[in-house]
Design an enzyme around this catalytic site. Structure first.
Site, PDB file in Angstrom:
ATOM      1  N   TYR A  89     -21.163  -1.003  42.998  1.00 18.23           N
ATOM      2  CA  TYR A  89     -21.150  -0.309  44.289  1.00 18.23           C
ATOM      3  C   TYR A  89     -20.358   0.977  44.151  1.00 18.23           C
ATOM      4  CZ  TYR A  89     -16.333  -1.861  45.278  1.00 18.23           C
ATOM      5  OH  TYR A  89     -14.971  -2.059  45.241  1.00 18.23           O
ATOM      6  N   CYS A  90     -20.592   1.896  45.112  1.00 18.56           N
ATOM      7  CA  CYS A  90     -19.882   3.177  45.103  1.00 18.56           C
ATOM      8  C   CYS A  90     -19.429   3.514  46.520  1.00 18.56           C
ATOM      9  CB  CYS A  90     -20.725   4.278  44.465  1.00 18.56           C
ATOM     10  SG  CYS A  90     -22.367   4.521  45.199  1.00 18.56           S
ATOM     11  N   ARG A  91     -19.683   4.729  46.969  1.00 20.84           N
ATOM     12  CA  ARG A  91     -19.154   5.190  48.253  1.00 20.84           C
ATOM     13  C   ARG A  91     -20.044   4.844  49.438  1.00 20.84           C
ATOM     14  NH1 ARG A  91     -17.638  11.080  45.715  1.00 20.84           N
ATOM     15  NH2 ARG A  91     -15.487  10.600  45.081  1.00 20.84           N
TER      16      ARG A  91
END
Length: 225
Positions: free
Chosen positions: A185-187
């Site tokens: 996952y990221c932002r």
């Protein structure tokens, strides 16, 4: 409105003043760069210089836009040595950004279309949702990897996630287990770090999917429960 003496109170000055104050939000969100800056700051405090690098803008331009956000009370800052560090003024601003994005996607289909085109190009359209991750996290079959910059991970992250920033991922592939599913996952919706990570890890033979959401959405799910 009748004040009891037969005269009507002129409410126009009140309404003009109130809606003028509310319209300050419209001013703050009328710039694509300011919206992006708020989105970046929702992942943690950042210096003006860092924000300029992230957005490929000049420090002077970013500073000017941050001043507008400061005047509208959406951000605050502190001095750390020679650096000005900005962050969102309150968690309510983070809520505002998330709702702003949701309504935007509901109104303007091009947002979703553009996002889908970019993730398709990276062969990263397989998505795990938050509810599924909740049931799997901490279990023996899944490893969750946060591919944002490390300072954002340190500011806040999904419990149990490991930090491997996207620019370090290829050099640290040997640290990932090959007998488990990798969830990256990221932002959030408008960040391509997670799709890039999926693309890279699949090239190396990993079973990998991504979260379409990020820490902000995770926290809201946790608070809802």
């Amino acid at each position: 409105m009748n004040n009891g003496g037969g005269m009507m109170i002129n409410s126009r000055p009140f309404k003009t003043a109130v809606y003028a104050e509310l319209a300050r939000l419209g001013k703050a969100l009328s710039s694509p760069l300011r919206v992006e800056l708020l989105d970046l700051l929702s992942n943690g405090p950042k210096s003006v210089e860092r924000l300029a690098r992230e957005t490929l803008q000049s420090v002077a331009n970013v500073s000017q836009h941050l001043q507008t956000l400061l005047e509208c009370r959406l951000v605050k800052f502190e001095k750390r040595g020679n650096l000005s560090i900005y962050q969102l003024s309150d968690s309510k601003v983070e809520d505002l950004i998330l709702q702003f994005q949701r309504v935007g996607e509901w109104l303007y289909s091009d947002i979703v279309r553009l996002r889908d085109e970019w993730t398709a190009a990276l062969e990263a359209q397989d998505v795990m949702d938050m509810s599924e991750l909740t049931s799997l996290i901490g279990g023996p079959d899944v490893v969750v990897v946060d591919v944002r910059p490390r300072d954002e991970y340190e500011y806040d992250h999904i419990p149990g996630a490991f930090s491997i920033p996207i620019d370090e991922l290829e050099s640290k592939i040997s640290e990932l287990p090959r007998d488990k599913r990798i969830v990256v996952y990221c932002r959030g919706h408008y960040c391509l770090y997670a799709p890039e990570a999926v693309h890279l890890l699949r090239r190396h033979g990993f079973d990998v999917v991504r979260l379409d959401d990020g820490v902000r959405e995770w926290n809201r799910l946790a608070h809802a429960n």
